[in-house]
Motif scaffolding. Sequence first.
Motif, PDB file in Angstrom:
ATOM      1  N   VAL A  45      -2.587   8.551   2.688  1.00 48.15           N
ATOM      2  CA  VAL A  45      -1.398   7.705   2.580  1.00 48.15           C
ATOM      3  C   VAL A  45      -1.811   6.258   2.348  1.00 48.15           C
ATOM      4  O   VAL A  45      -1.265   5.575   1.473  1.00 48.15           O
ATOM      5  N   LEU A  46      -2.797   5.769   3.111  1.00 44.68           N
ATOM      6  CA  LEU A  46      -3.254   4.385   2.942  1.00 44.68           C
ATOM      7  C   LEU A  46      -3.870   4.163   1.568  1.00 44.68           C
ATOM      8  O   LEU A  46      -3.711   3.084   0.986  1.00 44.68           O
ATOM      9  N   ILE A  95      -3.752  10.235   7.071  1.00 42.34           N
ATOM     10  CA  ILE A  95      -3.589   8.782   7.163  1.00 42.34           C
ATOM     11  C   ILE A  95      -4.396   8.086   6.058  1.00 42.34           C
ATOM     12  O   ILE A  95      -3.890   7.179   5.392  1.00 42.34           O
ATOM     13  N   GLN A  96      -5.633   8.520   5.852  1.00 40.45           N
ATOM     14  CA  GLN A  96      -6.466   7.940   4.794  1.00 40.45           C
ATOM     15  C   GLN A  96      -5.809   8.111   3.427  1.00 40.45           C
ATOM     16  O   GLN A  96      -5.800   7.185   2.612  1.00 40.45           O
ATOM     17  N   ILE A 129      -6.322  12.472  10.460  1.00 44.60           N
ATOM     18  CA  ILE A 129      -6.980  11.263   9.948  1.00 44.60           C
ATOM     19  C   ILE A 129      -7.051  11.300   8.428  1.00 44.60           C
ATOM     20  O   ILE A 129      -6.831  10.283   7.761  1.00 44.60           O
ATOM     21  N   VAL A 171      -9.301   3.514   7.223  1.00 47.82           N
ATOM     22  CA  VAL A 171      -8.690   3.320   8.532  1.00 47.82           C
ATOM     23  C   VAL A 171      -9.404   2.195   9.296  1.00 47.82           C
ATOM     24  O   VAL A 171      -9.814   2.352  10.432  1.00 47.82           O
TER      25      VAL A 171
END
Length: 189
Positions: free
Chosen positions: A31-32, A28-29, A25, A42
């Motif tokens: 990258v975003l 992902i955070q 997670i 997210v």
Amino acid sequence: MFEFLQNLEPLQQGFWYTAIAASFIFLIQTVLTFIGGGHGDVAVHADFNGDSHADSPFQLFSFRNLINFLLGFGWGGVAFYNSIGNKSLLIFVAVLIGAGFIFLFFILILQIMKLTEDNTFKMENLIGRAGETYLTIPANMSGKGKITISVNGTSHELQAMTEDKENIPSGDSVRVVYIYDDILVVSKI
């Protein structure tokens, strides 16, 4: 894929699963955040910060801080599992490491916030600044001229008047005395 986890004790498995999920997670955070996908949370907007300061750069109870805590907690537990024999002490150390991750994130955000700069142009910030006459300014507030003035590395051409008894010709240096109806009132330097 996670066959190595099958032979571990339940507490150690819990640390590993927490560390792997939080890392995924967190990735992902991150990258975003870098590609501009919202705020990197997210799509969870259920943050609670306990006060009404919405412009605060740091919210204690947020999804991002939960992931930071779980990241430190999980990897701290994995790292110290074989070193600390007392499981209660191990959990306490893992909690401290998780809290440390939140604290490090807070320090990082504070350092990043120091880098921000407000370059908003505000007329009231011109009082006391020097500029140069661009178009002759008539004497005794009898008409408008123009000055060029530099603020935060940007040059601005603005209307100006003067209370002086003589005209201020082009090219003369002036100082902003006050602002009257969005027009700069200047005097010759």
